[in-house]
Design a protein around this motif. Structure first.
Motif, PDB file in Angstrom:
ATOM      1  N   PRO A 152      28.056  20.437  80.859  1.00  0.00           N
ATOM      2  CA  PRO A 152      27.706  19.494  80.791  1.00  0.00           C
ATOM      3  C   PRO A 152      27.181  18.809  79.390  1.00  0.00           C
ATOM      4  CG  PRO A 152      26.559  20.459  82.604  1.00  0.00           C
ATOM      5  CD  PRO A 152      27.204  21.301  81.882  1.00  0.00           C
ATOM      6  N   GLU A 153      27.391  17.564  78.834  1.00  0.00           N
ATOM      7  CA  GLU A 153      27.182  17.064  77.432  1.00  0.00           C
ATOM      8  C   GLU A 153      25.840  17.334  77.139  1.00  0.00           C
ATOM      9  OE1 GLU A 153      30.207  13.854  76.232  1.00  0.00           O
ATOM     10  OE2 GLU A 153      28.166  13.220  75.674  1.00  0.00           O
ATOM     11  N   GLU A 154      24.821  17.066  77.629  1.00  0.00           N
ATOM     12  CA  GLU A 154      23.475  17.210  77.009  1.00  0.00           C
ATOM     13  C   GLU A 154      23.311  18.739  76.658  1.00  0.00           C
ATOM     14  OE1 GLU A 154      24.282  16.260  80.407  1.00  0.00           O
ATOM     15  OE2 GLU A 154      22.565  17.507  80.961  1.00  0.00           O
ATOM     16  N   LYS A 155      23.840  19.786  77.653  1.00  0.00           N
ATOM     17  CA  LYS A 155      23.585  21.294  77.296  1.00  0.00           C
ATOM     18  C   LYS A 155      24.323  21.726  76.237  1.00  0.00           C
ATOM     19  CE  LYS A 155      23.270  25.255  80.524  1.00  0.00           C
ATOM     20  NZ  LYS A 155      24.112  25.807  81.490  1.00  0.00           N
ATOM     21  N   GLN A 156      25.736  20.933  75.930  1.00  0.00           N
ATOM     22  CA  GLN A 156      26.526  21.319  74.884  1.00  0.00           C
ATOM     23  C   GLN A 156      25.569  21.121  73.522  1.00  0.00           C
ATOM     24  OE1 GLN A 156      29.715  18.729  74.950  1.00  0.00           O
ATOM     25  NE2 GLN A 156      30.952  19.862  76.516  1.00  0.00           N
ATOM     26  N   GLN A 157      25.101  19.963  73.574  1.00  0.00           N
ATOM     27  CA  GLN A 157      24.092  19.588  72.178  1.00  0.00           C
ATOM     28  C   GLN A 157      23.069  20.666  71.983  1.00  0.00           C
ATOM     29  OE1 GLN A 157      24.559  17.210  70.287  1.00  0.00           O
ATOM     30  NE2 GLN A 157      26.248  16.918  71.086  1.00  0.00           N
ATOM     31  N   ARG A 158      22.446  21.058  73.041  1.00  0.00           N
ATOM     32  CA  ARG A 158      21.221  22.368  72.978  1.00  0.00           C
ATOM     33  C   ARG A 158      22.042  23.367  72.574  1.00  0.00           C
ATOM     34  NH1 ARG A 158      19.543  26.470  75.511  1.00  0.00           N
ATOM     35  NH2 ARG A 158      20.505  26.261  77.444  1.00  0.00           N
ATOM     36  N   ILE A 159      22.931  23.901  72.937  1.00  0.00           N
ATOM     37  CA  ILE A 159      23.653  25.410  72.519  1.00  0.00           C
ATOM     38  C   ILE A 159      24.325  25.067  71.388  1.00  0.00           C
ATOM     39  CG2 ILE A 159      25.543  26.748  73.440  1.00  0.00           C
ATOM     40  CD1 ILE A 159      24.812  25.854  76.404  1.00  0.00           C
ATOM     41  N   ALA A 160      24.966  24.030  71.193  1.00  0.00           N
ATOM     42  CA  ALA A 160      25.562  23.784  69.704  1.00  0.00           C
ATOM     43  C   ALA A 160      24.508  23.992  68.523  1.00  0.00           C
ATOM     44  CB  ALA A 160      26.438  22.740  69.444  1.00  0.00           C
ATOM     45  N   ARG A 161      23.447  23.249  68.853  1.00  0.00           N
ATOM     46  CA  ARG A 161      22.232  23.219  67.741  1.00  0.00           C
ATOM     47  C   ARG A 161      21.914  24.827  67.734  1.00  0.00           C
ATOM     48  NH1 ARG A 161      17.506  19.390  68.573  1.00  0.00           N
ATOM     49  NH2 ARG A 161      16.250  21.235  68.825  1.00  0.00           N
ATOM     50  N   GLU A 162      21.337  25.205  68.600  1.00  0.00           N
ATOM     51  CA  GLU A 162      21.000  26.760  68.587  1.00  0.00           C
ATOM     52  C   GLU A 162      21.899  27.381  68.116  1.00  0.00           C
ATOM     53  OE1 GLU A 162      18.451  28.449  72.492  1.00  0.00           O
ATOM     54  OE2 GLU A 162      20.716  29.306  72.319  1.00  0.00           O
ATOM     55  N   THR A 163      23.061  27.271  68.238  1.00  0.00           N
ATOM     56  CA  THR A 163      24.190  28.248  67.596  1.00  0.00           C
ATOM     57  C   THR A 163      23.962  28.044  66.042  1.00  0.00           C
ATOM     58  OG1 THR A 163      25.645  28.286  69.801  1.00  0.00           O
ATOM     59  CG2 THR A 163      26.578  28.634  67.495  1.00  0.00           C
ATOM     60  N   MET A 164      24.146  26.613  65.514  1.00  0.00           N
ATOM     61  CA  MET A 164      24.226  26.486  64.249  1.00  0.00           C
ATOM     62  C   MET A 164      22.740  27.016  63.459  1.00  0.00           C
ATOM     63  SD  MET A 164      26.146  25.219  61.916  1.00  0.00           S
ATOM     64  CE  MET A 164      27.053  23.792  61.876  1.00  0.00           C
ATOM     65  N   GLU A 165      21.657  26.812  64.132  1.00  0.00           N
ATOM     66  CA  GLU A 165      20.454  27.138  63.532  1.00  0.00           C
ATOM     67  C   GLU A 165      20.012  28.672  63.583  1.00  0.00           C
ATOM     68  OE1 GLU A 165      17.584  24.175  65.091  1.00  0.00           O
ATOM     69  OE2 GLU A 165      18.652  22.494  64.047  1.00  0.00           O
ATOM     70  N   ILE A 166      20.445  28.992  64.664  1.00  0.00           N
ATOM     71  CA  ILE A 166      19.854  30.551  64.977  1.00  0.00           C
ATOM     72  C   ILE A 166      21.097  31.550  64.880  1.00  0.00           C
ATOM     73  CG2 ILE A 166      19.116  32.029  66.466  1.00  0.00           C
ATOM     74  CD1 ILE A 166      17.512  29.833  67.728  1.00  0.00           C
ATOM     75  N   PHE A 167      22.331  31.413  65.619  1.00  0.00           N
ATOM     76  CA  PHE A 167      23.327  32.478  65.635  1.00  0.00           C
ATOM     77  C   PHE A 167      23.986  32.461  64.283  1.00  0.00           C
ATOM     78  CE2 PHE A 167      22.007  32.016  69.793  1.00  0.00           C
ATOM     79  CZ  PHE A 167      21.945  33.159  70.361  1.00  0.00           C
ATOM     80  N   VAL A 168      24.351  31.204  63.519  1.00  0.00           N
ATOM     81  CA  VAL A 168      25.224  31.436  62.439  1.00  0.00           C
ATOM     82  C   VAL A 168      24.428  31.992  61.409  1.00  0.00           C
ATOM     83  CG1 VAL A 168      26.129  29.819  60.635  1.00  0.00           C
ATOM     84  CG2 VAL A 168      26.598  29.234  63.021  1.00  0.00           C
ATOM     85  N   PRO A 169      23.134  31.694  60.987  1.00  0.00           N
ATOM     86  CA  PRO A 169      22.473  32.384  60.122  1.00  0.00           C
ATOM     87  C   PRO A 169      22.468  34.164  60.425  1.00  0.00           C
ATOM     88  CG  PRO A 169      21.126  30.528  60.717  1.00  0.00           C
ATOM     89  CD  PRO A 169      22.252  30.524  61.871  1.00  0.00           C
ATOM     90  N   ILE A 170      22.171  34.244  61.420  1.00  0.00           N
ATOM     91  CA  ILE A 170      22.228  35.972  61.717  1.00  0.00           C
ATOM     92  C   ILE A 170      23.632  36.527  61.429  1.00  0.00           C
ATOM     93  CG2 ILE A 170      21.875  37.301  63.600  1.00  0.00           C
ATOM     94  CD1 ILE A 170      19.302  35.725  64.537  1.00  0.00           C
ATOM     95  N   ALA A 171      24.517  35.859  62.048  1.00  0.00           N
ATOM     96  CA  ALA A 171      25.842  36.416  61.627  1.00  0.00           C
ATOM     97  C   ALA A 171      26.066  36.551  60.021  1.00  0.00           C
ATOM     98  CB  ALA A 171      26.941  35.520  62.281  1.00  0.00           C
TER      99      ALA A 171
END
Ligand code: MN
Length: 497
Positions: A152-171
């Motif tokens: 669902p779209e609201e969930k997409q936003q949260r997950i995408a943001r979390e990915t950009m802010e946490i997972f991308v820097p860690i990778a």
């Protein structure tokens, strides 16, 4: 659809019977446990486990990590328990599965900054306990991002943001460029549809032209290098990743004609000396742009990245970026920490030698933070085989993590004080320390920092003579050495005057 054979095919080291069986058994167990469950996409749930395992295999991880990847959602989403996994596959694999399950409980809440710091902390603590847990988590997130359309779209936003802010820097910090780049583009797509589409459209339009241009450049370079007797391992070319292209476009009024490194050609040669020789040959052929030669071989980036970059006027006078590096540097840039597993296998160098016999024959320029881990490990001086085979870095008993107000992580021995913290950041901060706050409350300079506290150092404008008293409570040799040195300096100054 991914099959278990695809995972086996991508196994980077020697696939002996024991390893193969471990992976196959984990697969059968997970398949049975998830039987009947579907993903939001309508696919069988086991597809997610297989895709995760495939990503893990592709970055070069070994069989235990792949098995844990196959099992990572079993305790959380099925009626099979962690104890059963532990009994069947051993404690080490169960430990990794448990770690991934715990990391999965992190959810975005509170203000953005608060949640960011909180999550980064947890990731780093997990990383310190076992780096493999974080790699499994990254692979899990990458597949979830690839299938985010079905959420669902609201969930997409949260997950995408979390990915950009946490997972991308860690990778990025782990140096896994392949995963970082894909995660970043996927997050960009869901966070900012409009700009993503704009950039994608621009690139699609130019794509064929870029491809043809890259091909022509590759041929020209290859001819020259062969004539000069340079052995070429590989020349690859590729268009820029969408998100990094977008960031560049923003700096240049969204004008794609002003982007220099739209296309890049990467030349892989055997030795470091060949890299510099190749640079000379390239510059003889294509005139370089002034001020755009970057030598990350002599000065690696903080995450360990090594390569030479130069921007030149290529064929038809068009501007293009050329990267020159060895095969090892290339693997490290794409697989990061995982590439060390590949190397330890190829060069028959075990982690034991890497961690404890230190300089032996191991790559002299390993990732900076791996070196740090090794140093911490040496300080503690533990030497047991289970740790070594698993790279389970169990130093948390004796070490703590503290954070700067900006979220940088400072690793300290237990009992360390704000003065240790200050000198760890920079000797200049140490010698200007006036006071300190722990989690926003004023504390004495002899205060013992607790794990995961945010420490703020209050400093004077000028450096001053450190207090003799500090030597009675600091814990790190780093702080001690600096304090002694400065005290001596002041003593000598007093003698002279
Ligand atoms: Mn999962």
């Amino acid at each position: 659809m991914v099959k278990i054979e695809d995972v086996l095919k991508n196994f980077k080291s020697n696939l002996n019977r024991e390893r193969k069986n471990r992976i196959l058994e984990a697969y059968e167990f997970a398949k049975k446990a998830h039987e009947g469950q579907k993903r939001k996409s309508g696919e069988d749930y086991i597809q997610h486990s297989l895709e995760t395992a495939l990503i893990i295999a592709k970055v070069g991880m070994r069989s235990k990590t792949i098995a844990a990847g196959l099992l990572h959602d079993v305790p959380e989403d099925t009626d099979k328990t962690l104890e059963e996994i532990s009994k069947k596959f051993g404690e080490e694999i169960a430990f990794m599965v448990d770690g991934v399950t715990k990391l999965g409980k992190i959810k975005l809440r509170g203000s953005q900054e608060e949640y960011f710091l909180e999550n980064t902390r947890k990731m780093f603590l997990a990383m310190a306990a076992d780096i493999r847990v974080v790699i499994i988590k990254l692979a899990d997130r990458l597949h979830n991002m690839r299938t985010l359309d079905h959420v669902p779209e609201e969930k997409q936003q949260r997950i995408a943001r979390e990915t950009m802010e946490i997972f991308v820097p860690i990778a990025d910090r782990l140096g896994i460029g392949e995963i970082k780049g894909e995660l970043e583009d996927l997050a960009f797509k869901f966070m900012d549809h409009e700009n993503y589409n704009k950039v994608k459209h621009l690139e699609d339009k130019l794509y064929q032209e870029i491809e043809k241009y890259i091909q022509r450049t590759k041929e020209e370079i290859e001819k020259d290098l062969r004539r000069e007797g340079i052995k070429i391992i590989e020349i690859k070319g590729r268009a820029k990743r969408l998100h990094s292209l977008y960031l560049k476009l923003q700096q240049h009024d969204m004008n794609i004609d002003r982007i220099y490194d739209l296309a890049a050609v990467r030349i892989i040669v055997p030795e470091i000396a060949d890299c510099y020789e190749t640079l000379g040959i390239v510059h003889k052929k294509y005139h370089p742009l002034v001020g755009r030669i970057k030598d990350y071989i002599s000065l690696p980036k903080p995450n360990g990245y090594q390569s030479i970059h130069t921007t030149v006027f290529g064929p038809e006078g068009k501007i293009l970026e050329i990267q020159i590096r060895t095969k090892k540097m290339d693997n490290e840039a794409e697989f990061g920490i995982a590439s060390h597993w590949i190397y330890s296998e190829q060069e028959k160098i075990s982690w034991k030698r890497f961690f404890f016999k230190g300089k032996a024959k191991f790559p002299e320029k390993e990732l900076v933070w791996i070196k740090q881990l090794r140093e911490w490990q040496n300080e503690i001086g533990r030497d047991d085989d289970e740790f070594l085979s698993g790279l389970k870095i169990d130093f948390l008993k004796n070490r703590i993590f503290a954070f700067t107000p900006r979220g940088d992580i400072i690793n300290l021995p237990e009992g360390a004080t704000p003065v240790d913290f200050a000198y760890m950041i920079h000797s200049d901060i140490g010698s200007r320390t006036m006071g300190a706050k722990a989690d926003r409350k004023i504390v004495p300079l002899s205060y013992q920092i607790q794990n995961a506290q945010v420490i703020e150092i209050l400093t004077s404008k000028e450096t001053k003579k450190p207090s003799q008293d500090w030597l009675t409570f600091v814990r790190t040799s780093n702080a001690k050495a600096h304090i002694r040195k400065e005290l001596k300096k002041y003593e000598e100054m007093a003698k002279k005057s």
